[in-house]
Design a protein around this motif. Structure first.
Motif, short mmCIF file in Angstrom:
data_model
loop_
_atom_site.label_atom_id
_atom_site.label_comp_id
_atom_site.label_asym_id
_atom_site.label_seq_id
_atom_site.Cartn_x
_atom_site.Cartn_y
_atom_site.Cartn_z
N ILE A 26 0.84 -1.19 0.00
CA ILE A 26 0.00 0.00 0.00
C ILE A 26 0.87 1.24 0.00
N TYR A 81 -5.53 -3.68 -5.91
CA TYR A 81 -5.62 -3.18 -4.53
C TYR A 81 -6.65 -2.07 -4.41
N THR A 82 -7.24 -1.69 -5.56
CA THR A 82 -8.36 -0.75 -5.53
C THR A 82 -9.43 -1.28 -6.48
N GLY A 83 -10.61 -0.64 -6.43
CA GLY A 83 -11.68 -1.04 -7.34
C GLY A 83 -12.58 -2.11 -6.75
N ILE A 84 -13.52 -2.57 -7.56
CA ILE A 84 -14.56 -3.44 -7.00
C ILE A 84 -14.02 -4.77 -6.50
N ALA A 112 -11.03 -5.12 -4.86
CA ALA A 112 -9.90 -4.85 -3.96
C ALA A 112 -9.80 -5.90 -2.85
N ALA A 113 -10.96 -6.29 -2.30
CA ALA A 113 -10.94 -7.25 -1.20
C ALA A 113 -10.43 -8.61 -1.66
N ASP A 149 -6.65 -8.39 -1.66
CA ASP A 149 -6.18 -8.41 -0.28
C ASP A 149 -6.22 -9.82 0.31
N ARG A 171 -8.15 2.68 3.13
CA ARG A 171 -7.69 1.28 3.19
C ARG A 171 -7.16 0.92 4.57
N THR A 176 -10.34 -3.34 2.97
CA THR A 176 -10.76 -3.40 1.58
C THR A 176 -12.10 -4.09 1.40
N PRO A 228 -12.69 0.49 -1.70
CA PRO A 228 -11.60 1.32 -2.19
C PRO A 228 -11.77 1.57 -3.69
#
Lengths: 420, 288
Positions: free
Chosen positions: A14, A63-66, A68-69, A72, B111, B116, B216
């Motif tokens: 990050i 790591y971003t956007g719909i 992202a999870a 992660d 974040r 997230t 995010p």
């Protein structure tokens, strides 16, 4: 454990990623600076042995956007496995270098070049979106770089776009949905309306379900393909579904789109009237807390379930929860198994990553115990042969989880389009 | 037929949500000529802080009141410390770069604080119900969004057209130097506008969250939508933002219903056509 666990993989990514982005905006080409920060940050605690240079594994995740999870979770699962083996395989230390693909094939192109040409990574892992996977296929193939794909299920990668250098630890989009179509015809209804995002994975999942469902005698009342990556307000789609008054709805959504769709499905009263049968990602553990009671009763097909009862899974889910304070999800399982597959390859060549041929050879028919049950890496489709489970969202001890309804048995991607 | 009526109501709901999203952006640009690309960030910050506040306070309505004030104060602070150095006719590029930087920083702060996973605000109990429309269920919360949009539009109209402050604001649009020379502290006014604009963004974030969840990167989606609204309607004009919202909301909803595969493209096609034909926006009162 000499390793400084929890934060070592996730947070440095990050930090370096955002810093890099900011610098890019400011017009300063300080990529190298951020890269070195990352390398330092990630190798904290990797003082296990020797002075040998570590094996570098490039990780490409959103790591971003719909989704992202998803990125992660895969990172957490991978990191957990690497911690379990002391960040070492084949006698060498392992170093992770992560990059954010943002779900965009063009961004991913830049990131893979950076990882391979600048950081000189030995192996690449990750990739969540089918679009990104297809976009990078030629790069891996032409550069003879090994990719262990930890999510993106685009069927073509197991079929006409196969490359000896690309193997999956995850699934093909065909896998969970073809068996589910058959099951739904027998157990839920003989007519269906289908909804999925308008990209490779959405079409794959709808086609697989349609194939077995229609072969069994089922009828498709309508299909809708919604904008991707973000569907925006799902209300118009829900209203269209109700218009065709189906006795069953099949859908595939993941990440934030899954939350929006399932919640709207419930708010407009469809949950009570029309059973929802979906690809397991739609109600996976990463989105269930946000969906809440709207998801109760949804039945789905997937290659794993949180409450799947086998020793590896019990151990995995407990350790994952202790470590991250969240329940495991299928993406974390795939990240964990990716670590297992990579360490197997590295052990086979005793850390000699120049021996690409032997590393790849070691993947053929590799079998191991996964939290999802027994898994074999199929030589033909270069994708796991695995069990598919029907799950149902239920309230268990005050929390919503996917309980296993039925084990549909073991499935291998057919390796061609004969079955959808 | 009944479905078409339901789709029309869907389009009004989405239009009103768009208006609540875009009003702050439009207000700030219209009265300070500042392009704030961090608008989406204040929106999602409102949503995320809203979740924390609702959990801590345990009262949705109190959180709905307090969080926009808090974010508005944050906006005022940022304006006071940084943005006022960037005002000026030919400084739009600097404004864009700076606020884009702010947006990226916010992404990381979110974040780190909230993770997230997609999180959601549940509608307040009072509105967590449904009405019956043509034998089918329609969520009450969505009806409330229409009411909220109209209320906010009405209050802003009163503020700008019917108060002394509004007179100063409108004068500022016409001739800012003249306003300063009459002894009005235009800096304070600008800070106030920025605070109001960001508070509106935060309010929109709390109102919109139950519909799309928070995750995010959402801020950039919101930013693009709101930019589409203000470009189509006319940047910096409240009436333009209102009518732009209705146009975009209608095109989006019926696009999704009738041509789902190209619905996202329709909004941007509309935006591109407006930029070609009438760059100042369809409903802008200003000349070109």
């Amino acid at each position: 454990m000499k390793h400084n666990s929890n934060t070592s993989l996730t947070y440095p990514i990050i930090r370096s990623y955002s810093r890099r982005k900011l610098l890019k905006i400011a017009g300063a080409g300080a990529v190298a600076y951020a890269g070195s920060t990352l390398a330092t940050a990630c190798s904290i605690g990797n003082d296990v042995s020797g002075t040998d240079s570590p094996i570098r594994i490039g990780v490409l995740l959103p790591y971003t956007g719909i989704y992202a999870a998803l990125g992660d979770s895969i990172a957490s699962g991978l990191e957990m496995y690497l911690d379990e083996i002391g960040n070492q395989a084949g006698g060498r230390n392992i170093q992770i270098i992560a990059e954010d693909t943002e779900m965009k094939p063009n961004i991913a192109q830049q990131k893979i070049r950076k990882l391979v040409e600048q950081d000189e990574v030995d192996i690449v892992a990750g990739i969540v979106s089918t679009g990104v996977l297809y976009g990078l296929r030629e790069y891996f193939h032409n550069n003879k770089k090994i990719l262990i794909c930890a999510n993106a299920g685009g069927n073509k990668i197991s079929r006409d776009m196969k490359s000896p250098y690309i193997w999956r630890s995850s699934f093909s989009n065909w896998q969970p949905n073809w068996p589910l179509g058959l099951w739904a015809y027998k157990n839920v209804a003989s007519k269906v309306f289908m909804s999925a995002p308008d990209y490779g994975a959405g079409h794959n999942m709808v086609n697989a379900f349609s194939h077995s469902f229609q072969s069994a005698g089922g009828m498709i009342l309508g299909k809708q393909f919604t904008p991707f990556p973000s569907m925006g307000d799902p209300a118009p789609f829900i209203t269209e579904i109700r218009k065709s008054r189906p006795p069953m709805v099949f859908c595939f959504y993941s990440g934030s789109a899954a939350v929006a769709f399932v919640k709207a499905y419930n708010e407009f009263g469809l949950t009570k009237e029309i059973p929802l049968v979906c690809s397991g990602f739609t109600v996976e553990e990463d989105v269930l807390p946000a969906q809440g009671s709207a998801a109760v009763g949804a039945r789905s097909g997937l290659h794993w379930a949180l409450l799947l009862d086998n020793p590896t899974n019990r151990q995995f889910t407990t350790a994952y929860k202790d470590r991250t304070n969240t329940d495991a999800n299928v993406f974390a399982v795939q990240g964990y198994d990716t670590g297992k597959i990579i360490s197997h390859m590295l052990n086979e060549v005793q850390g000699d990553t120049s021996n690409t041929g032997k590393m790849l050879e070691s993947l053929h028919q590799l079998s191991f115990a996964s939290p999802r049950g027994p898994v074999i890496l199929d030589s033909k489709s270069q994708n796991p042969t695995q069990h598919i489970y029907v799950r149902e969202v239920k309230e268990i001890d005050g929390q919503l989880h996917n309980a296993v309804v039925e084990d549909l048995g073991e499935f291998t991607d057919p390796g061609d389009d004969s079955l959808g | 037929m009944n479905e078409m009526i339901v789709q029309s109501i869907n389009s009004i709901v989405f239009s009103m949500l768009l208006f609540i999203m875009a009003a702050g952006l439009s207000l700030i640009f219209g009265h300070t000529n500042f392009i704030n690309l961090a608008h989406g960030s204040f929106y999602v910050l409102g949503g995320y802080i809203g979740i924390t506040a609702i959990n801590q306070i345990g009262n949705y309505w109190l959180a709905l009141l307090l969080v926009p004030i808090l974010v508005g104060l944050l906006g005022a602070t940022i304006e006071y410390l940084f943005l006022r150095r960037l005002y000026g006719k030919h400084r739009h590029l600097e404004q864009v770069l700076f606020t884009m930087g702010l947006a990226l920083i916010t992404t990381d702060i979110i974040r780190l604080n909230w993770g997230t996973y997609v999180v959601n605000i549940e509608p307040p109990i009072l509105l967590d119900a449904s009405i019956t429309l043509f034998d089918a269920q329609f969520p009450l919360y969505r009806i409330a969004i229409i009411a909220a949009g109209l209320t906010i539009a009405g209050l802003l109209w009163i503020l700008i057209q019917r108060t002394r402050l509004g007179t100063i604001l409108r004068a500022g649009v016409s001739d800012i130097d003249l306003v300063s020379e009459t002894g009005i502290n235009i800096q304070v006014i600008f800070t106030g506008i920025f605070a109001l604009g960001t508070a509106l963004a935060a309010l929109a974030g709390i109102i919109g969250a139950p519909l799309h969840g928070l995750y995010p990167g959402l801020q950039f989606e919101i930013l693009v939508l709101t930019l589409a609204v203000v470009i189509v309607g006319g940047l910096g004009d409240l009436k333009g933002a209102f009518l732009g919202s209705i146009l975009i909301g209608t095109v989006d909803t019926f696009g999704k219903a009738l041509l789902p595969e190209i619905s996202l493209f329709l909004i941007f096609a509309l935006m591109a056509i407006v930029l070609l034909v009438k760059p100042s926006g369809l409903f802008s009162a200003r000349g070109e």
